[in-house]
Scaffold this motif. Structure first.
Motif, PDB file in Angstrom:
ATOM      1  N   LEU A 157       0.824  -1.208   0.000  1.00  0.00           N
ATOM      2  CA  LEU A 157       0.000   0.000   0.000  1.00  0.00           C
ATOM      3  C   LEU A 157       0.860   1.262   0.000  1.00  0.00           C
ATOM      4  CD1 LEU A 157      -2.900  -0.878   2.489  1.00  0.00           C
ATOM      5  CD2 LEU A 157      -2.890  -1.023  -0.012  1.00  0.00           C
ATOM      6  N   GLU A 158       1.972   1.227   0.732  1.00  0.00           N
ATOM      7  CA  GLU A 158       2.872   2.381   0.729  1.00  0.00           C
ATOM      8  C   GLU A 158       3.461   2.603  -0.666  1.00  0.00           C
ATOM      9  OE1 GLU A 158       6.403   4.358   3.420  1.00  0.00           O
ATOM     10  OE2 GLU A 158       6.105   2.184   3.505  1.00  0.00           O
ATOM     11  N   ALA A 159       3.856   1.518  -1.315  1.00  0.00           N
ATOM     12  CA  ALA A 159       4.405   1.633  -2.669  1.00  0.00           C
ATOM     13  C   ALA A 159       3.366   2.157  -3.655  1.00  0.00           C
ATOM     14  CB  ALA A 159       4.936   0.277  -3.135  1.00  0.00           C
ATOM     15  N   ALA A 160       2.103   1.831  -3.382  1.00  0.00           N
ATOM     16  CA  ALA A 160       1.018   2.294  -4.258  1.00  0.00           C
ATOM     17  C   ALA A 160       0.557   3.705  -3.901  1.00  0.00           C
ATOM     18  CB  ALA A 160      -0.165   1.329  -4.177  1.00  0.00           C
ATOM     19  N   GLY A 161       1.067   4.244  -2.768  1.00  0.00           N
ATOM     20  CA  GLY A 161       0.697   5.592  -2.347  1.00  0.00           C
ATOM     21  C   GLY A 161      -0.625   5.675  -1.636  1.00  0.00           C
ATOM     22  N   ILE A 162      -1.090   4.541  -1.073  1.00  0.00           N
ATOM     23  CA  ILE A 162      -2.410   4.522  -0.428  1.00  0.00           C
ATOM     24  C   ILE A 162      -2.346   3.807   0.928  1.00  0.00           C
ATOM     25  CG2 ILE A 162      -3.864   4.759  -2.489  1.00  0.00           C
ATOM     26  CD1 ILE A 162      -4.054   1.692  -2.542  1.00  0.00           C
ATOM     27  N   LEU A 163      -1.280   4.056   1.662  1.00  0.00           N
ATOM     28  CA  LEU A 163      -1.140   3.413   2.965  1.00  0.00           C
ATOM     29  C   LEU A 163      -2.257   3.803   3.931  1.00  0.00           C
ATOM     30  CD1 LEU A 163       0.654   1.577   4.709  1.00  0.00           C
ATOM     31  CD2 LEU A 163       2.020   3.584   5.303  1.00  0.00           C
TER      32      LEU A 163
END
Length: 228
Positions: A69-75
């Protein structure tokens, strides 16, 4: 349109060491973390971004979710953790080296324990090293001492239907970060796979599986995101 993303956790330390893990809590390897990061980057690149997340209460699945999720920008999206998405409990095999166990009990017997639909491994003795009955995350839960794939399905599928399906019916894109056997339970249901065939299904680590659905949750497409 509803969309379901299934991700098996990245490589764990005991995956690397070829040990039976089950409910025991182990961390990710560097490779496992990289797999999770790559999954999140792929979700971002393909613009398939979940709005809500579900995972087990086991560290390897939770960390995989968070890294992705962090890599996708939606943590920041809401997440729910539940033991019913845990890996299958491997009972008395927990912690054992798979090759050594096969040498001791025979390859055929170990294959039955690993791949039979409804034959569980030997029971884990109460009070033994890997007994989790006193773990605070399972307070109030009758922790199993062993499970077959059938047993795993019996807890994971009702959880999916009761807690995840309502979000899908509302049109959400949902991500589930879980384990080989708890995800087999969902794939078996969604793809209509037989009891015999599901035991041979391998779900690779860190590879998002996408289920596209109609409004009535009929599956219209299923694919690995890396293949599209």
């Amino acid at each position: 349109m509803p969309r379901l993303i299934l991700v098996r956790h990245g490589q764990s330390q005991w995956n690397l060491e070829n040990r039976f893990t089950g409910w025991w809590d182990v961390g990710l390897t560097e490779k496992g973390e990289a797999e999770a990061r790559a999954a999140g980057e792929l979700l971002r690149e393909r613009n398939i971004l979940p709005s809500i997340a579900f995972t087990s209460v086991q560290t390897r699945a939770i960390k995989t979710l968070h890294i992705a999720l962090e890599a996708a920008g939606i943590l920041w999206i809401p997440e729910t953790k539940d033991w019913r998405l845990n890996e299958r409990h491997y009972g008395g095999l927990t912690g054992l080296d798979k090759a050594e166990t096969a040498a001791k009990h025979g390859k055929e017997q170990v294959h039955i324990w690993r791949r039979s639909f409804d034959t569980p491994p030997p029971v884990l003795e109460k009070g033994s090293t890997f007994d989790l009955s006193s773990d605070p995350r399972y307070a109030g839960i009758d922790v199993p001492q062993t499970e077959s794939l059938k047993d795993t399905i019996a807890r994971a599928l009702p959880y999916y239907q009761g807690s995840i399906v309502p979000h899908l019916k509302a049109g959400a894109t949902v991500i589930v970060s879980a384990h080989g056997n708890s995800l087999r339970a969902l794939v078996k249901h969604l793809s209509g796979i037989s009891d015999e065939e599901i035991t041979g299904l391998e779900i690779p680590t860190g590879q998002p599986i996408i289920y596209e659905m109609a409004d009535d949750l009929t599956v219209t497409d299923r694919y690995y995101l890396s293949e599209r």
